[in-house]
Design a protein around this motif. Structure first.
Motif, mmCIF file in Angstrom:
data_model
loop_
_atom_site.group_PDB
_atom_site.id
_atom_site.type_symbol
_atom_site.label_atom_id
_atom_site.label_comp_id
_atom_site.label_asym_id
_atom_site.label_seq_id
_atom_site.Cartn_x
_atom_site.Cartn_y
_atom_site.Cartn_z
ATOM 1 N N CYS A 1 0.851 -1.187 0.000
ATOM 2 C CA CYS A 1 0.000 0.000 0.000
ATOM 3 C C CYS A 1 0.884 1.233 0.000
ATOM 4 N N ALA A 2 0.623 2.148 -0.919
ATOM 5 C CA ALA A 2 1.298 3.433 -0.924
ATOM 6 C C ALA A 2 0.442 4.425 -0.151
ATOM 7 N N ILE A 3 1.088 5.206 0.680
ATOM 8 C CA ILE A 3 0.386 6.250 1.427
ATOM 9 C C ILE A 3 0.909 7.592 0.950
ATOM 10 N N ILE A 4 0.001 8.389 0.426
ATOM 11 C CA ILE A 4 0.366 9.718 -0.052
ATOM 12 C C ILE A 4 -0.607 10.716 0.573
ATOM 13 N N GLY A 5 -0.171 11.950 0.691
ATOM 14 C CA GLY A 5 -1.089 12.922 1.260
ATOM 15 C C GLY A 5 -0.540 14.318 1.250
ATOM 16 N N CYS A 6 -1.421 15.216 1.566
ATOM 17 C CA CYS A 6 -1.071 16.629 1.510
ATOM 18 C C CYS A 6 -0.311 17.068 2.758
ATOM 19 N N THR A 7 0.268 18.228 2.643
ATOM 20 C CA THR A 7 0.976 18.827 3.768
ATOM 21 C C THR A 7 -0.019 19.643 4.598
ATOM 22 N N PRO A 8 0.356 20.027 5.807
ATOM 23 C CA PRO A 8 -0.571 20.753 6.678
ATOM 24 C C PRO A 8 -1.122 22.059 6.097
ATOM 25 N N ILE A 9 -0.442 22.636 5.142
ATOM 26 C CA ILE A 9 -0.947 23.870 4.549
ATOM 27 C C ILE A 9 -2.320 23.650 3.907
ATOM 28 N N CYS A 10 -2.623 22.410 3.562
ATOM 29 C CA CYS A 10 -3.914 22.082 2.942
ATOM 30 C C CYS A 10 -4.973 21.662 3.963
ATOM 31 N N PHE A 11 -4.563 21.424 5.206
ATOM 32 C CA PHE A 11 -5.521 21.016 6.230
ATOM 33 C C PHE A 11 -6.290 22.237 6.724
ATOM 34 N N PRO A 12 -7.584 22.105 6.984
ATOM 35 C CA PRO A 12 -8.350 23.240 7.524
ATOM 36 C C PRO A 12 -7.764 23.769 8.832
ATOM 37 N N GLY B 1 -4.489 23.582 9.567
ATOM 38 C CA GLY B 1 -3.090 23.910 9.351
ATOM 39 C C GLY B 1 -2.153 22.970 10.087
ATOM 40 N N TYR B 2 -1.231 23.533 10.838
ATOM 41 C CA TYR B 2 -0.215 22.744 11.551
ATOM 42 C C TYR B 2 -0.619 22.404 12.986
ATOM 43 N N ASP C 1 -5.626 20.194 17.320
ATOM 44 C CA ASP C 1 -6.998 20.455 16.885
ATOM 45 C C ASP C 1 -7.758 19.122 16.862
ATOM 46 N N GLU C 2 -8.999 19.141 17.315
ATOM 47 C CA GLU C 2 -9.773 17.892 17.404
ATOM 48 C C GLU C 2 -9.933 17.213 16.041
ATOM 49 N N ASN C 3 -9.987 17.992 14.970
ATOM 50 C CA ASN C 3 -10.116 17.394 13.644
ATOM 51 C C ASN C 3 -8.817 16.734 13.189
ATOM 52 N N CYS C 4 -7.683 17.283 13.591
ATOM 53 C CA CYS C 4 -6.403 16.651 13.287
ATOM 54 C C CYS C 4 -6.282 15.341 14.059
ATOM 55 N N VAL C 5 -6.660 15.371 15.324
ATOM 56 C CA VAL C 5 -6.639 14.150 16.140
ATOM 57 C C VAL C 5 -7.550 13.096 15.499
ATOM 58 N N GLY D 1 -5.069 0.658 -12.477
ATOM 59 C CA GLY D 1 -5.825 -0.424 -11.860
ATOM 60 C C GLY D 1 -5.586 -0.638 -10.381
ATOM 61 N N LYS D 2 -5.082 0.364 -9.702
ATOM 62 C CA LYS D 2 -4.840 0.220 -8.265
ATOM 63 C C LYS D 2 -6.098 0.588 -7.485
ATOM 64 N N MET D 3 -6.298 -0.096 -6.390
ATOM 65 C CA MET D 3 -7.399 0.263 -5.514
ATOM 66 C C MET D 3 -7.013 1.554 -4.796
ATOM 67 N N VAL D 4 -7.929 2.519 -4.760
ATOM 68 C CA VAL D 4 -7.644 3.802 -4.136
ATOM 69 C C VAL D 4 -8.629 4.052 -2.996
ATOM 70 N N ILE D 5 -8.083 4.414 -1.866
ATOM 71 C CA ILE D 5 -8.869 4.785 -0.691
ATOM 72 C C ILE D 5 -8.536 6.246 -0.401
ATOM 73 N N VAL D 6 -9.549 7.089 -0.331
ATOM 74 C CA VAL D 6 -9.322 8.511 -0.083
ATOM 75 C C VAL D 6 -9.913 8.904 1.261
ATOM 76 N N LEU D 7 -9.127 9.629 2.026
ATOM 77 C CA LEU D 7 -9.583 10.225 3.279
ATOM 78 C C LEU D 7 -9.441 11.733 3.112
ATOM 79 N N ASP D 8 -10.558 12.432 3.159
ATOM 80 C CA ASP D 8 -10.592 13.871 2.908
ATOM 81 C C ASP D 8 -10.528 14.628 4.233
ATOM 82 N N PRO D 9 -9.427 15.338 4.499
ATOM 83 C CA PRO D 9 -9.312 16.099 5.755
ATOM 84 C C PRO D 9 -10.413 17.142 5.929
#
Length: 175
Positions: free
Chosen positions: A5-16, A18-19, A23-27, A158-166
């Motif tokens: 499984c490859a894990i990729i994701g955005c940096t905190p600048i994209c999180f509502p 931030g850093y 924050d309860e949403n980060c937790v 053809g890879k299975m993709v799972i997305v988690l939207d911050p």
């Protein structure tokens, strides 16, 4: 499922939030990430390819290091876009980053110096030998175009993709 499984994701600048990792949403994001990684491990995935950054990649790396303490079969490979990636990060993030690198199974550096597209190249390298891609990003955020593009590439291959939207963490947690 037996592939990696490859894990990729955005940096905190994209999180509502931030850093602000307190924050309860980060937790909540971290808990959801851990739940997904654990579920993938229970499905037989033993190798995780993590594209490192100071956000989702670092969170995943720290989780995988914790899981490895009791799971000797778990392997995680760190893909870094360029050698001096963390040089301008704040000291705390730099320390966490280097601790993660020391604890992973293997480090693969995509380029020695920062180049245009090196972060995307790290994503490509991470997904190359994976059957599943776990992507943590907001598809509606223009700052996450790189992540959206790599998800498209993964699906085309053809890879299975799972997305988690911050950006949807609050809605997910209120279900």
């Amino acid at each position: 499922m037996s592939g990696g499984c490859a894990i990729i994701g955005c940096t905190p600048i994209c999180f509502p939030w931030g850093y602000d990792e307190e924050d309860e949403n980060c937790v909540a994001l971290k808990l959801l990430m851990l739940h997904q990684i654990t579920a993938l491990r229970e499905q037989g995935i033993a190798r995780f390819n993590v594209s490192m950054d100071c956000g989702a990649g670092l969170y995943a790396a720290e989780m995988l290091n914790g899981l490895r303490e009791t799971d000797g079969d778990l392997e995680w490979i760190c893909y870094i876009p360029y050698e001096e990636q963390a040089i301008k990060w704040i000291p705390e993030l730099r320390e966490r980053y280097f601790n993660a690198l020391e604890s992973c199974s293997k480090v693969i550096t995509v380029t020695q110096h920062k180049t245009i597209g090196c972060e995307f190249a790290a994503y490509l390298a991470a997904i190359q030998y994976a059957d599943t891609v776990f992507a943590i990003f907001d598809a509606d955020n223009p700052k996450c175009e790189r992540e959206a593009n790599i998800v498209s590439v993964a699906k085309e291959n053809g890879k299975m993709v799972i997305v988690l939207d911050p950006a949807s963490i609050g809605q997910i947690m209120n279900r």
